[in-house]
Design a protein around this motif. Structure first.
Motif, PDB file in Angstrom:
ATOM      1  N   MET A 291     -20.510  -2.867   2.821  1.00 51.41           N
ATOM      2  CA  MET A 291     -19.356  -2.935   3.724  1.00 51.41           C
ATOM      3  C   MET A 291     -18.047  -2.881   2.937  1.00 51.41           C
ATOM      4  O   MET A 291     -17.068  -2.262   3.383  1.00 51.41           O
ATOM      5  N   SER A 292     -18.003  -3.527   1.781  1.00 51.40           N
ATOM      6  CA  SER A 292     -16.801  -3.510   0.952  1.00 51.40           C
ATOM      7  C   SER A 292     -16.498  -2.092   0.466  1.00 51.40           C
ATOM      8  O   SER A 292     -15.345  -1.645   0.481  1.00 51.40           O
ATOM      9  N   ILE A 293     -17.528  -1.381   0.050  1.00 50.04           N
ATOM     10  CA  ILE A 293     -17.348   0.013  -0.377  1.00 50.04           C
ATOM     11  C   ILE A 293     -16.866   0.867   0.791  1.00 50.04           C
ATOM     12  O   ILE A 293     -15.923   1.651   0.654  1.00 50.04           O
ATOM     13  N   ARG A 294     -17.502   0.722   1.946  1.00 47.55           N
ATOM     14  CA  ARG A 294     -17.111   1.515   3.118  1.00 47.55           C
ATOM     15  C   ARG A 294     -15.668   1.251   3.528  1.00 47.55           C
ATOM     16  O   ARG A 294     -14.943   2.162   3.913  1.00 47.55           O
ATOM     17  N   LYS A 295     -15.250  -0.009   3.450  1.00 44.55           N
ATOM     18  CA  LYS A 295     -13.868  -0.361   3.798  1.00 44.55           C
ATOM     19  C   LYS A 295     -12.898   0.346   2.856  1.00 44.55           C
ATOM     20  O   LYS A 295     -11.886   0.908   3.289  1.00 44.55           O
ATOM     21  N   PHE A 296     -13.197   0.317   1.554  1.00 48.74           N
ATOM     22  CA  PHE A 296     -12.347   0.993   0.574  1.00 48.74           C
ATOM     23  C   PHE A 296     -12.297   2.492   0.839  1.00 48.74           C
ATOM     24  O   PHE A 296     -11.227   3.101   0.871  1.00 48.74           O
ATOM     25  N   LEU A 297     -13.461   3.108   1.045  1.00 44.14           N
ATOM     26  CA  LEU A 297     -13.508   4.553   1.268  1.00 44.14           C
ATOM     27  C   LEU A 297     -12.806   4.961   2.556  1.00 44.14           C
ATOM     28  O   LEU A 297     -12.180   6.026   2.619  1.00 44.14           O
ATOM     29  N   LYS A 298     -12.874   4.122   3.576  1.00 44.58           N
ATOM     30  CA  LYS A 298     -12.166   4.414   4.823  1.00 44.58           C
ATOM     31  C   LYS A 298     -10.662   4.423   4.575  1.00 44.58           C
ATOM     32  O   LYS A 298      -9.949   5.319   5.035  1.00 44.58           O
ATOM     33  N   GLU A 299     -10.175   3.453   3.821  1.00 45.06           N
ATOM     34  CA  GLU A 299      -8.743   3.407   3.506  1.00 45.06           C
ATOM     35  C   GLU A 299      -8.324   4.627   2.697  1.00 45.06           C
ATOM     36  O   GLU A 299      -7.287   5.240   2.960  1.00 45.06           O
ATOM     37  N   VAL A 300      -9.136   5.002   1.725  1.00 41.47           N
ATOM     38  CA  VAL A 300      -8.840   6.188   0.919  1.00 41.47           C
ATOM     39  C   VAL A 300      -8.782   7.427   1.812  1.00 41.47           C
ATOM     40  O   VAL A 300      -7.855   8.231   1.712  1.00 41.47           O
ATOM     41  N   GLY A 301      -9.761   7.569   2.697  1.00 40.53           N
ATOM     42  CA  GLY A 301      -9.810   8.743   3.563  1.00 40.53           C
ATOM     43  C   GLY A 301      -8.625   8.832   4.508  1.00 40.53           C
ATOM     44  O   GLY A 301      -7.995   9.881   4.634  1.00 40.53           O
ATOM     45  N   VAL A 302      -8.301   7.725   5.150  1.00 39.16           N
ATOM     46  CA  VAL A 302      -7.207   7.717   6.128  1.00 39.16           C
ATOM     47  C   VAL A 302      -5.868   7.959   5.452  1.00 39.16           C
ATOM     48  O   VAL A 302      -5.077   8.801   5.886  1.00 39.16           O
ATOM     49  N   THR A 303      -5.599   7.249   4.358  1.00 38.16           N
ATOM     50  CA  THR A 303      -4.301   7.409   3.698  1.00 38.16           C
ATOM     51  C   THR A 303      -4.180   8.779   3.040  1.00 38.16           C
ATOM     52  O   THR A 303      -3.103   9.380   3.046  1.00 38.16           O
ATOM     53  N   SER A 304      -5.279   9.300   2.502  1.00 42.64           N
ATOM     54  CA  SER A 304      -5.233  10.628   1.884  1.00 42.64           C
ATOM     55  C   SER A 304      -4.963  11.702   2.924  1.00 42.64           C
ATOM     56  O   SER A 304      -4.181  12.628   2.679  1.00 42.64           O
ATOM     57  N   GLN A 305      -5.602  11.596   4.084  1.00 38.80           N
ATOM     58  CA  GLN A 305      -5.361  12.576   5.142  1.00 38.80           C
ATOM     59  C   GLN A 305      -3.900  12.557   5.564  1.00 38.80           C
ATOM     60  O   GLN A 305      -3.277  13.607   5.744  1.00 38.80           O
ATOM     61  N   ARG A 306      -3.320  11.378   5.698  1.00 37.91           N
ATOM     62  CA  ARG A 306      -1.900  11.277   6.076  1.00 37.91           C
ATOM     63  C   ARG A 306      -1.007  11.952   5.047  1.00 37.91           C
ATOM     64  O   ARG A 306      -0.055  12.657   5.398  1.00 37.91           O
ATOM     65  N   LYS A 307      -1.288  11.735   3.773  1.00 38.29           N
ATOM     66  CA  LYS A 307      -0.466  12.327   2.714  1.00 38.29           C
ATOM     67  C   LYS A 307      -0.593  13.845   2.693  1.00 38.29           C
ATOM     68  O   LYS A 307       0.399  14.557   2.490  1.00 38.29           O
ATOM     69  N   ILE A 308      -1.798  14.357   2.909  1.00 39.51           N
ATOM     70  CA  ILE A 308      -1.995  15.806   2.944  1.00 39.51           C
ATOM     71  C   ILE A 308      -1.256  16.404   4.133  1.00 39.51           C
ATOM     72  O   ILE A 308      -0.539  17.405   4.001  1.00 39.51           O
ATOM     73  N   GLU A 309      -1.397  15.790   5.309  1.00 39.30           N
ATOM     74  CA  GLU A 309      -0.702  16.289   6.502  1.00 39.30           C
ATOM     75  C   GLU A 309       0.811  16.262   6.307  1.00 39.30           C
ATOM     76  O   GLU A 309       1.514  17.193   6.685  1.00 39.30           O
ATOM     77  N   GLU A 310       1.319  15.201   5.711  1.00 38.59           N
ATOM     78  CA  GLU A 310       2.763  15.079   5.451  1.00 38.59           C
ATOM     79  C   GLU A 310       3.228  16.188   4.512  1.00 38.59           C
ATOM     80  O   GLU A 310       4.280  16.804   4.732  1.00 38.59           O
ATOM     81  N   THR A 311       2.456  16.471   3.487  1.00 35.80           N
ATOM     82  CA  THR A 311       2.803  17.525   2.530  1.00 35.80           C
ATOM     83  C   THR A 311       2.847  18.884   3.220  1.00 35.80           C
ATOM     84  O   THR A 311       3.783  19.664   3.016  1.00 35.80           O
ATOM     85  N   VAL A 312       1.861  19.165   4.057  1.00 33.04           N
ATOM     86  CA  VAL A 312       1.816  20.445   4.768  1.00 33.04           C
ATOM     87  C   VAL A 312       2.973  20.535   5.765  1.00 33.04           C
ATOM     88  O   VAL A 312       3.648  21.562   5.855  1.00 33.04           O
ATOM     89  N   ARG A 313       3.220  19.464   6.519  1.00 30.76           N
ATOM     90  CA  ARG A 313       4.316  19.462   7.508  1.00 30.76           C
ATOM     91  C   ARG A 313       5.670  19.695   6.856  1.00 30.76           C
ATOM     92  O   ARG A 313       6.524  20.370   7.415  1.00 30.76           O
ATOM     93  N   ASN A 314       5.883  19.128   5.697  1.00 34.81           N
ATOM     94  CA  ASN A 314       7.173  19.249   5.032  1.00 34.81           C
ATOM     95  C   ASN A 314       7.329  20.577   4.298  1.00 34.81           C
ATOM     96  O   ASN A 314       8.346  20.805   3.650  1.00 34.81           O
ATOM     97  N   GLY A 315       6.315  21.430   4.382  1.00 35.18           N
ATOM     98  CA  GLY A 315       6.427  22.773   3.823  1.00 35.18           C
ATOM     99  C   GLY A 315       6.519  22.818   2.317  1.00 35.18           C
ATOM    100  O   GLY A 315       7.107  23.727   1.761  1.00 35.18           O
TER     101      GLY A 315
END
Length: 63
Positions: free
Chosen positions: A8-32
């Protein structure tokens, strides 16, 4: 620590990595801040006081 708690501890960490990474990628693409039809990405996993160094590379198709 039990195996379940460890898992569960590993899954919690990986979920945070996945969610925050997706946000950063989307932000980078949106900002051109990129050009082309794909975004080359690389994720590096390290852990303090270990020799863990795991790299995953890939490409994300852009809209």
């Amino acid at each position: 620590m039990s195996d379940d708690a460890f898992n569960m501890s590993i899954r919690k960490f990986l979920k945070e990595v996945g969610v925050t990474s997706q946000r950063k990628i989307e932000e980078t693409v949106r900002n051109g801040r990129i050009g082309g039809k794909t975004l080359k990405v690389r994720m590096t996993l390290t852990a303090d006081d270990t020799d863990l160094n795991h790299v995953v590379e890939g490409e994300i198709e852009l809209p």
